[in-house]
Scaffold this active site. Structure first.
Site, PDB file in Angstrom:
ATOM      1  N   CYS A  35     -16.188   1.101 -18.052  1.00 34.81           N
ATOM      2  CA  CYS A  35     -16.865   1.982 -19.015  1.00 34.81           C
ATOM      3  C   CYS A  35     -18.367   2.029 -18.778  1.00 34.81           C
ATOM      4  O   CYS A  35     -19.091   2.704 -19.513  1.00 34.81           O
ATOM      5  CB  CYS A  35     -16.583   1.524 -20.445  1.00 34.81           C
ATOM      6  SG  CYS A  35     -14.880   1.773 -20.933  1.00 34.81           S
ATOM      7  N   ASP A  37     -20.687  -0.422 -19.110  1.00 42.45           N
ATOM      8  CA  ASP A  37     -21.496  -1.480 -19.736  1.00 42.45           C
ATOM      9  C   ASP A  37     -20.606  -2.689 -20.000  1.00 42.45           C
ATOM     10  O   ASP A  37     -19.474  -2.523 -20.458  1.00 42.45           O
ATOM     11  CB  ASP A  37     -22.017  -1.049 -21.125  1.00 42.45           C
ATOM     12  CG  ASP A  37     -22.978   0.107 -21.054  1.00 42.45           C
ATOM     13  OD1 ASP A  37     -23.960   0.007 -20.324  1.00 42.45           O
ATOM     14  OD2 ASP A  37     -22.729   1.106 -21.746  1.00 42.45           O
ATOM     15  N   CYS A  61     -27.362  -0.322 -18.223  1.00 42.88           N
ATOM     16  CA  CYS A  61     -28.635   0.373 -18.033  1.00 42.88           C
ATOM     17  C   CYS A  61     -29.795  -0.446 -18.611  1.00 42.88           C
ATOM     18  O   CYS A  61     -29.605  -1.536 -19.141  1.00 42.88           O
ATOM     19  CB  CYS A  61     -28.563   1.724 -18.733  1.00 42.88           C
ATOM     20  SG  CYS A  61     -28.282   1.541 -20.491  1.00 42.88           S
ATOM     21  N   CYS A 105     -25.784   0.743 -26.873  1.00 43.94           N
ATOM     22  CA  CYS A 105     -26.153  -0.560 -26.299  1.00 43.94           C
ATOM     23  C   CYS A 105     -26.422  -1.576 -27.411  1.00 43.94           C
ATOM     24  O   CYS A 105     -26.071  -2.752 -27.293  1.00 43.94           O
ATOM     25  CB  CYS A 105     -27.402  -0.421 -25.422  1.00 43.94           C
ATOM     26  SG  CYS A 105     -27.162   0.671 -24.022  1.00 43.94           S
TER      27      CYS A 105
END
Ligand code: FES
Length: 288
Positions: A35, A37, A61, A105
């Site tokens: 996915c 992350d 990221c 995130c």
């Protein structure tokens, strides 16, 4: 190019507490490489039950690295009860904000923390279990998780939900279900809110009156119409005349006149002013 705060940049370029604690008390692992992350969080408690050390390993990221890094700083010194109360919004706020498209995130950080706390409470054996039923099979997101991000972050659109937990961002097949969860949370929030005080228009300025009319439509009228597949739009206000347009099922309904008087006008009179008169917007060809 994303707009990142100085704090996000700092934690991305100089991440704190990278790595893994040897013999940790809690381990939380969330996300998946497939996915895009993944985060592994480990912590160690001191003799008083406070988090003495926390480390992370993240694949993702700049925002994923920055949120993981700042999370390890935030939770040091906390008891597990305190840490369990940390929300994704707290993490994002600590960083001075994140681009909305990157808010997932911060959610991943909060989930990893919860997974690590669960792992500790389960004696290291318990795997973190997802609460609720899977709604988004593309990203494995449950209804409970979707509801939670909506509530904690005051989300109102499917696009926002996708930004916060990825649900809906793959094949799109779950978007209808997400829409229903948004409606449910919105309905719950309306019930929790104190209703507008009836009959306040006499003390209101024009701007306040317009706002109260809009609020009454949003909170008292629209939910009832939506339950029957309809909707309503405020078109204009001229003195005590409120002009509205019905949408969806309400637009073709034989009982539109009844709805206008007994629902729309009655609620506006009750919550805004007894002097209000409601009219339906004329169709363009009827006006010609
Ligand atoms: S099932 Fe949610 S995006 Fe595919």
């Amino acid at each position: 190019m994303w707009e990142y705060t100085d704090k996000v940049r700092d934690h991305f370029f100089n991440p704190r507490n990278v790595g893994e604690i040897e013999d940790p008390d809690g381990v939380g692992e969330v996300g998946s490489l497939a996915c895009g992350d993944a985060l592994r969080l480990t912590f160690k408690l001191d003799e008083n039950g406070r988090i003495a050390d926390a480390k992370f390993k993240t694949f993702g990221c700049a925002s994923a690295i920055a949120t993981s890094s700042v999370l390890t700083e935030m939770i040091r010194g906390m008891t597990l009860e305190e840490a369990a109360k940390v929300t994704n919004k707290d993490i994002a706020d600590y960083l001075g904000g994140l681009p909305e498209q990157k808010m997932h995130c911060s959610v991943m950080g909060r989930e990893a923390l919860e997974a690590a706390i669960d792992n500790f409470k389960g004696g290291g054996a318990k795997k973190h279990e997802l609460e609720g039923n899977i709604v988004c099979t593309c990203f494995g997101v449950t209804d409970s998780e979707i509801e939670r991000v909506i509530r904690e972050n005051d989300l109102t659109t499917v696009e926002q939900v996708t930004n916060y937990c990825k649900a809906g961002g793959g094949c799109g097949g779950c978007q209808g279900e997400i829409e229903k969860i948004i409606e449910k949370v919105r309905g719950d929030k309306i019930k929790e809110q104190p209703a507008p005080t009836p009959g306040r228009a006499g003390k209101l300025t024009n701007i306040q009156k317009i706002q109260l009319i809009q609020q009454t439509i949003n909170e008292q009228i629209r939910p009832a119409l939506r339950a029957d597949g309809g909707n309503i739009e405020l078109i204009d206000i001229e003195g005590n005349k409120v002009i509205v347009a019905f949408r969806g099922m309400c637009a073709q309904c034989q009982l539109a006149e009844f709805t206008m008087r007994d629902v729309v006008e009655a609620k506006l009179r009750e919550f805004v002013s007894p002097d209000l008169v409601v009219e339906e917007q004329n169709e363009p060809d009827a006006q010609a």
